[in-house]
Design an enzyme around this catalytic site. Structure first.
Site, PDB file in Angstrom:
ATOM      1  N   LYS A  79      -3.489  29.952 -45.235  1.00  0.00           N
ATOM      2  CA  LYS A  79      -3.798  29.300 -43.963  1.00  0.00           C
ATOM      3  C   LYS A  79      -2.486  28.781 -43.379  1.00  0.00           C
ATOM      4  CE  LYS A  79      -7.621  28.147 -41.685  1.00  0.00           C
ATOM      5  NZ  LYS A  79      -8.863  28.910 -41.555  1.00  0.00           N
ATOM      6  N   GLY A 178     -27.278  25.599 -32.572  1.00  0.00           N
ATOM      7  CA  GLY A 178     -26.077  26.246 -32.066  1.00  0.00           C
ATOM      8  C   GLY A 178     -26.339  27.707 -31.782  1.00  0.00           C
ATOM      9  N   VAL A 179     -26.340  28.057 -30.509  1.00  0.00           N
ATOM     10  CA  VAL A 179     -26.579  29.463 -30.138  1.00  0.00           C
ATOM     11  C   VAL A 179     -25.403  29.966 -29.297  1.00  0.00           C
ATOM     12  CG1 VAL A 179     -29.058  29.712 -30.449  1.00  0.00           C
ATOM     13  CG2 VAL A 179     -28.218  28.565 -28.404  1.00  0.00           C
ATOM     14  N   GLY A 180     -24.203  29.793 -29.858  1.00  0.00           N
ATOM     15  CA  GLY A 180     -22.986  30.292 -29.209  1.00  0.00           C
ATOM     16  C   GLY A 180     -22.773  31.740 -29.593  1.00  0.00           C
ATOM     17  N   VAL A 182     -21.993  33.284 -32.389  1.00  0.00           N
ATOM     18  CA  VAL A 182     -22.649  33.795 -33.597  1.00  0.00           C
ATOM     19  C   VAL A 182     -24.151  33.496 -33.577  1.00  0.00           C
ATOM     20  CG1 VAL A 182     -22.681  33.777 -36.108  1.00  0.00           C
ATOM     21  CG2 VAL A 182     -20.531  33.441 -34.934  1.00  0.00           C
TER      22      VAL A 182
HETATM   23  P1  NAD Z   1     -19.285  28.858 -30.457  1.00  0.00           P
HETATM   24  O1  NAD Z   1     -18.372  27.799 -29.944  1.00  0.00           O
HETATM   25  O2  NAD Z   1     -19.350  30.159 -29.725  1.00  0.00           O
HETATM   26  O3  NAD Z   1     -20.785  28.299 -30.540  1.00  0.00           O
HETATM   27  C1  NAD Z   1     -21.104  27.060 -31.024  1.00  0.00           C
HETATM   28  C2  NAD Z   1     -22.355  26.575 -30.308  1.00  0.00           C
HETATM   29  O4  NAD Z   1     -22.759  25.360 -30.923  1.00  0.00           O
HETATM   30  C3  NAD Z   1     -22.128  26.299 -28.833  1.00  0.00           C
HETATM   31  O5  NAD Z   1     -23.149  26.898 -28.072  1.00  0.00           O
HETATM   32  C4  NAD Z   1     -22.148  24.764 -28.754  1.00  0.00           C
HETATM   33  O6  NAD Z   1     -22.660  24.285 -27.530  1.00  0.00           O
HETATM   34  C5  NAD Z   1     -23.068  24.419 -29.901  1.00  0.00           C
HETATM   35  N1  NAD Z   1     -22.844  23.076 -30.443  1.00  0.00           N
HETATM   36  C6  NAD Z   1     -21.679  22.447 -30.690  1.00  0.00           C
HETATM   37  N2  NAD Z   1     -21.908  21.219 -31.182  1.00  0.00           N
HETATM   38  C7  NAD Z   1     -23.243  21.071 -31.263  1.00  0.00           C
HETATM   39  C8  NAD Z   1     -24.094  20.030 -31.682  1.00  0.00           C
HETATM   40  N3  NAD Z   1     -23.591  18.879 -32.109  1.00  0.00           N
HETATM   41  N4  NAD Z   1     -25.426  20.238 -31.620  1.00  0.00           N
HETATM   42  C9  NAD Z   1     -25.927  21.420 -31.178  1.00  0.00           C
HETATM   43  N5  NAD Z   1     -25.182  22.430 -30.754  1.00  0.00           N
HETATM   44  C10 NAD Z   1     -23.857  22.257 -30.786  1.00  0.00           C
HETATM   45  O7  NAD Z   1     -18.874  29.054 -31.979  1.00  0.00           O
HETATM   46  P2  NAD Z   1     -19.250  30.269 -32.942  1.00  0.00           P
HETATM   47  O8  NAD Z   1     -18.106  31.222 -32.984  1.00  0.00           O
HETATM   48  O9  NAD Z   1     -20.623  30.756 -32.617  1.00  0.00           O
HETATM   49  O10 NAD Z   1     -19.243  29.540 -34.354  1.00  0.00           O
HETATM   50  C11 NAD Z   1     -20.336  28.712 -34.753  1.00  0.00           C
HETATM   51  C12 NAD Z   1     -20.086  28.211 -36.163  1.00  0.00           C
HETATM   52  O11 NAD Z   1     -19.915  29.315 -37.050  1.00  0.00           O
HETATM   53  C13 NAD Z   1     -18.831  27.368 -36.335  1.00  0.00           C
HETATM   54  O12 NAD Z   1     -19.057  26.407 -37.337  1.00  0.00           O
HETATM   55  C14 NAD Z   1     -17.805  28.374 -36.834  1.00  0.00           C
HETATM   56  O13 NAD Z   1     -16.753  27.744 -37.560  1.00  0.00           O
HETATM   57  C15 NAD Z   1     -18.676  29.221 -37.726  1.00  0.00           C
HETATM   58  N6  NAD Z   1     -18.155  30.569 -37.977  1.00  0.00           N
HETATM   59  C16 NAD Z   1     -17.927  31.418 -36.940  1.00  0.00           C
HETATM   60  C17 NAD Z   1     -17.444  32.696 -37.195  1.00  0.00           C
HETATM   61  C18 NAD Z   1     -17.208  33.661 -36.076  1.00  0.00           C
HETATM   62  O14 NAD Z   1     -17.051  34.862 -36.354  1.00  0.00           O
HETATM   63  N7  NAD Z   1     -17.217  33.223 -34.807  1.00  0.00           N
HETATM   64  C19 NAD Z   1     -17.180  33.090 -38.512  1.00  0.00           C
HETATM   65  C20 NAD Z   1     -17.442  32.205 -39.566  1.00  0.00           C
HETATM   66  C21 NAD Z   1     -17.937  30.940 -39.269  1.00  0.00           C
END
Ligand code: NAD
Length: 354
Positions: A79, A178-180, A182
């Site tokens: 890292k 969380g529906v971002g 992923v």
């Molecule tokens: P993202 O930012 O696209 O989506 C996150 C979503 O969570 C957003 O819609 C946000 O509004 C919502 N959110 C944030 N805080 C919140 C809360 N307190 N209550 C409810 N909703 C909330 O992120 P992502 O890329 O979808 O990643 C989501 C999680 O998965 C993170 O923890 C990330 O570290 C983990 N992750 C992601 C990946 C990847 O490939 N993107 C890989 C491994 C782990």
């Protein structure tokens, strides 16, 4: 540019870079390269001190070793961190970071992490080839999120089999926080397989968009943890499984893609005592890292091969659940044991080759 070593027990190499011209102050931690070059993201934060940054980079690098070992990516764990305010990013800063990464001679491969975007990594890439997760057009593996969601779905099959003896999604109630990038994709995949999907997110516009498009049930984020469901899938942020929240849960399993879901390691035991199966986050969310890791296999990135490897998350979780029962461990401990076993096997094989 001045690169100096920091001696840390249990880590192969920890280096500091100070570059007065660009203002770069950064650390790279290479925890373990038994299974391959150390891959792990670069983050930029205004740490209060170098000690704080060192604590963060060491913890995260070790976590990457375990994650890659369980996912069988052929990579090790590392890292890097830049100490500084992300508002003060500059081209010179990332060029200097590129030279720092390059000085590790390919033993460390960098990627996106907190406050670092593809544009920053493109600058790093001008100085070193050891950068992953760039745009698909540049021969890289592209956005990891859909692969993370797909991998999580494979892991959920193993969870369903473990709890209900059949990997059938139909009619099962999945609650997603969380529906971002992923979580949103995972919700779609679940719906396609006949699951009942309940979503919550602090981004009301996003919830509305997905509700209109897919007809998901939505609940307010506040209090969502006590909504009855079969599987609770945290897909937003870390530390949501803790002393306050776990007693509220009304589900049989917790399995989602957010990182660092347990506030403390002992919360894996708290879940187990409540009879809730916990899918360790770094096992079920490894789809993205597996995809990125495929950039470095001989012949270069190949999506079909990557997808086949991501499907292996199902088997990895089955193994974790089996070890947990066999050795009376919680699933977090079982995942660690699986990682240690793979590292030992790697060390033995490397020793034989020498
Ligand atoms: P993202 O930012 O696209 O989506 C996150 C979503 O969570 C957003 O819609 C946000 O509004 C919502 N959110 C944030 N805080 C919140 C809360 N307190 N209550 C409810 N909703 C909330 O992120 P992502 O890329 O979808 O990643 C989501 C999680 O998965 C993170 O923890 C990330 O570290 C983990 N992750 C992601 C990946 C990847 O490939 N993107 C890989 C491994 C782990």
């Amino acid at each position: 540019m001045d690169i100096s070593e920091i001696q840390v027990d249990g880590y192969e190499r920890v280096a500091r870079c100070r570059d007065p011209r660009s203002g770069l102050h950064a650390l790279i931690a290479i925890h373990d390269t038994t299974l391959g070059p150390a891959l792990g993201g670069l983050r930029m934060l205004p740490y209060a001190s170098e000690d704080e940054a060192l604590f963060d980079v060491l913890r995260l690098a070790k976590g990457m070793t375990y994650k890659s070992a369980v996912a069988d990516t052929g990579l090790g764990g590392g890292k890097s961190v830049i100490l500084g305010d992300p508002i003060k990013k500059s081209r010179a800063l990332f060029e200097a970071m590129g030279r720092f990464v390059d000085a590790m001679g390919g033993r460390y491969i960098t990627a996106e992490d907190m406050n670092i975007g593809i544009a920053d990594l493109e600058i790093v890439r001008t100085q070193t080839r050891w950068v992953s997760g760039l745009k698909r057009e540049s021969g890289s593996s592209g956005n990891p999120s859909p692969y993370t969601a797909w991998g999580c779905l494979q892991g959920l099959r193993a969870v369903l089999e473990e709890v209900w003896s059949a990997g059938d999604f139909r009619g099962k109630r999945f609650l997603l926080q969380g529906v971002g990038a992923v979580g949103g994709r995972l919700a779609e995949l679940l719906k396609e397989r006949g699951a009942h999907v309940i979503i919550c997110d602090i981004n009301a516009a996003r919830v509305k968009e997905l509700q209109q498009k897919h007809g998901f049930e939505a609940v307010p984020d506040e209090g969502h943890m006590s909504v009855p469901c079969d599987v609770y899938a945290p897909c937003a942020r870390g530390a949501t499984l803790n002393d306050e929240s776990i007693p509220l849960l009304r589900c049989k399993a917790v399995a989602g893609c957010a990182n660092n879901q347990l506030r403390e390691p002992r919360h894996a035991d708290v879940l187990r005592q409540k009879g809730i199966l916990y899918a360790p986050d770094y096992v079920i969310n490894a789809g993205g890292i597996i995809n990125v890791g495929m950039e470095f296999v001989p012949g270069g990135y190949d999506e079909a091969k990557s997808m086949a490897k991501i499907d292996g998350i199902y088997g990895a979780l089955k193994r974790v659940f089996a070890l947990s029962k066999e050795h009376d461990l919680n699933t977090r401990e079982a995942a660690e044991q699986l990682a240690e076993m793979r590292l030992k096997r790697g060390r033995d094989e490397n020793a034989k080759r020498r």
